[in-house]
Enzyme design. Structure first.
Site, PDB file in Angstrom:
ATOM      1  N   GLU A 191       0.827  -1.211   0.000  1.00  0.00           N
ATOM      2  CA  GLU A 191       0.000   0.000   0.000  1.00  0.00           C
ATOM      3  C   GLU A 191       0.861   1.261   0.000  1.00  0.00           C
ATOM      4  O   GLU A 191       0.519   2.258  -0.646  1.00  0.00           O
ATOM      5  CB  GLU A 191      -0.953  -0.008   1.201  1.00  0.00           C
ATOM      6  CG  GLU A 191      -1.962  -1.150   1.205  1.00  0.00           C
ATOM      7  CD  GLU A 191      -2.785  -1.228  -0.072  1.00  0.00           C
ATOM      8  OE1 GLU A 191      -2.945  -0.202  -0.766  1.00  0.00           O
ATOM      9  OE2 GLU A 191      -3.264  -2.328  -0.391  1.00  0.00           O
ATOM     10  N   HIS A 200      -0.141  -1.468 -10.117  1.00  0.00           N
ATOM     11  CA  HIS A 200       0.030  -2.915 -10.142  1.00  0.00           C
ATOM     12  C   HIS A 200       0.865  -3.334 -11.353  1.00  0.00           C
ATOM     13  O   HIS A 200       0.662  -2.842 -12.461  1.00  0.00           O
ATOM     14  CB  HIS A 200      -1.327  -3.614 -10.174  1.00  0.00           C
ATOM     15  CG  HIS A 200      -2.083  -3.459  -8.891  1.00  0.00           C
ATOM     16  ND1 HIS A 200      -3.368  -2.988  -8.837  1.00  0.00           N
ATOM     17  CD2 HIS A 200      -1.718  -3.697  -7.598  1.00  0.00           C
ATOM     18  CE1 HIS A 200      -3.776  -2.955  -7.574  1.00  0.00           C
ATOM     19  NE2 HIS A 200      -2.789  -3.367  -6.804  1.00  0.00           N
TER      20      HIS A 200
END
Length: 597
Positions: A191, A200
């Site tokens: 995070e 991602h």
């Protein structure tokens, strides 16, 4: 993904612009795909097979790709991009900007009272970034606004799920939720990666060279979570794609049926997907490039630091984990044996690490066997000494013989498994051990079987006046592909020795197993038979098992073989070819078919 730092125009599906250290947007060269390296990407630590699905992939209401919150501008731009994709409209012009970075490489933060019980874990995750990059996380003070020229800061709190905004998204409080089930070191590192500007990994434009996205297994309405960007809108700074990135999805994210949604093109690397153990070397390298950790004016004449290293204020190279040396040129070696291998030879031996000594704790090994298209693989365990458990929950060897992307059968203890036969030309064997109790491990041999079930015209007639059926063969010029044994089925086919009609090899032991439908029998006719001759067939020979343990009471060699058809007792027949160390010949060719008696 470590790469995808957002732009100020339209980005494919999601946009998140990051601000340059000076506050001015900084244009970067047009991006091209980074070259693929011959070496494998590595990830610290031994990875179990498969990785547990990361908590950050569990859908959070309002989050994109499970754990990424978008600003209003990003949501609007995302919708426009999706509309463009659906309508085929030409993409709006966009230029790559590495913007919304945190100025001066300093990130102020606060930990709210709701997360006070997680403060040590959160600090450990920030330390991990600090130890491997030039980023600094500082408890927020009143002086930060004046020193940094902005009021932005990260605010860790216990919200609903695991999520973060991407890059420096606001000029004020920017929340990171570490909710229930999220208080894990790797999840928090992930995070924080979003907060400093990482997306991602599987969103990269070059992802299809490294992974397969299996849309048929993705939940309806969740396909957008697997969208990829274009090189015209993102940058990777020429860092290679990394299936072991801490920013990569796991293999089963958003699965609708329990089957994988992502697999690696190299099956041996599937276990690295979704790792949440530590930053990978490629994660570290990209972060240091994006934040220009080596951009110190006083070090302009110093030698370049390699492998993601950067200069400190004394112009010495600070090396990321896994590297050392004056210039970070040396990879840290380990005494742990390499246990990720790919086998393509026709026969071979596979053992657990250190065999016949004891294997180590926390091993994760993957062995891939791949034969030519149309072949199958036979795996025979000869030794087995693995920590025992009824469900093989602790240490185990797993064999995937049907679908290498799905779970296979696990074995442990001291009992030798039955021969494992693949349904296709690939087999995957994984070996894992837990943190305690080890054994000698396992030893297995394999052979790749070239199927020789060349179909022949059905010209067989069964005589009604003789007890043994005979066959009349059609005269054809079929191509015969010989093999050293194998499994054969169907209603008819052909078997032959290796290299037929050329000479077979020395030192062979080939077993041919022919099995037809239960209730039927195997009829075998020799078309050609030439083995090394010896009175008692002591050198080269062929023996035949007619099933139910009944063997012909003679070995065949030379040019002598039964003129009539051979018929099995049950629904299977086994032929065993033996050759010694000298003198070979053409071998044999025989046709078989299933008959009713």
């Amino acid at each position: 993904m470590k790469l995808i730092l957002f732009l100020s125009g339209l980005v494919s599906l999601v946009l998140c612009t990051l601000a340059a250290p000076t506050g001015d947007q900084k244009e970067i060269h047009t991006e091209t795909p980074p070259p693929k390296k011959p070496s494998e990407t590595t990830t610290p630590g031994a990875l179990k097979t498969p990785q547990p699905e990361p908590k950050d992939e569990e859908p959070t209401p309002g989050a994109f790709q499970g754990d990424m919150m978008l600003t209003e501008d990003q949501q609007r731009e995302s919708k426009e991009a999706i509309d463009d994709e659906m309508t085929g409209r030409k993409k709006r012009k966009a230029t790559i900007y590495e913007s919304q970075r945190w100025p001066y490489k300093v990130i102020p933060y606060v930990i709210s009272p709701s997360s006070s019980g997680q403060s040590s874990l959160i600090r450990n995750a920030m330390d991990h970034w600090e130890q491997n990059t030039c980023l600094r996380f500082e408890p927020r003070t009143s002086s930060h606004s004046r020193q940094l020229g902005h009021n932005a800061y990260l605010s860790f709190f216990r919200g609903s799920g695991c999520w973060s905004y991407v890059g420096k998204a606001f000029n004020g409080e920017q929340q990171i939720s570490i909710g229930n089930g999220c208080a894990y070191f790797g999840t928090i590192v992930h995070e924080i990666g979003h907060a400093i500007g990482f997306h991602h990994e599987q969103s990269r434009p070059d992802r299809d060279d490294y992974i397969n996205v299996l849309y048929q297994n993705i939940q309806s309405g969740r396909q957008h979570n697997f969208a990829k960007y274009t090189w015209g809108r993102v940058t990777s700074r020429n860092v290679e794609y990394d299936v072991g990135s801490i920013m990569h999805y796991g293999g089963y994210g958003f699965s609708s049926n329990g089957r994988p949604t992502i697999t690696t093109r190299d099956p041996r690397l599937n276990s690295r997907l979704g790792q949440r153990i530590a930053l990978s070397p490629a994660d570290i390298e990209l972060a240091n490039l994006i934040y220009e950790c080596d951009d110190i004016e006083d070090c302009a004449g110093a030698n370049e630091c390699l492998n993601g290293g950067y200069h400190d204020t004394e112009c010495n190279c600070v090396c990321p984990s896994g590297y050392n040396g004056d210039l970070c040129e040396d990879a840290v070696t380990t005494t742990r044996p390499d246990c990720s291998e790919r086998f393509t030879e026709m026969t071979g031996v596979i053992t657990s690490p250190n065999w016949p000594g004891r294997y180590e704790d926390n091993m994760a090994c993957v062995y891939q066997i791949e034969g030519p298209p149309g072949s199958t693989i036979e795996l025979t365990f000869t030794e087995m000494n693995i920590e025992n458990h009824a469900a093989c929950r602790y240490d185990a060897v797993e064999v995937r013989k049907d679908d290498i992307n799905s779970d296979g059968e696990k074995f442990c203890g001291n009992t030798l498994p039955a021969v494992q036969i693949s349904s296709g030309n690939q087999m995957l064997i994984s070996f894992t051990s837990d943190p305690s109790i080890t054994g000698r491990g396992f030893r297995a041999t394999y052979r790749i079987v070239i199927l020789t079930t060349t179909q022949i015209p059905d010209t067989t007639t069964i005589s009604t006046t003789t007890p043994v059926p005979t066959t009349t063969q059609a005269t054809t010029d079929e191509t015969v592909v010989g093999s050293c044994g194998g499994s054969f089925g169907g209603t008819q086919g052909r078997v032959a020795t290796p290299n037929y009609p050329n000479n077979y090899d020395n030192d062979l032991e080939c077993v041919y197993v022919i099995e037809v439908e239960i209730g039927r029998r195997v009829e075998l006719d020799f078309i050609d038979f030439v083995l090394e001759d010896e009175t008692n067939c002591r050198w080269d020979s062929l023996s035949i098992n007619l099933g139910d343990g009944i063997k012909i009471d003679m070995k065949m060699c030379g040019r002598e073989y039964p003129a009539a058809s051979l018929v099995s007792i049950g629904n299977n027949m086994e032929l065993t070819l033996i050759s010694d160390r000298s003198v070979t010949d053409r071998g044999f060719m025989a046709d078989y078919r299933a008959i009713d008696l």
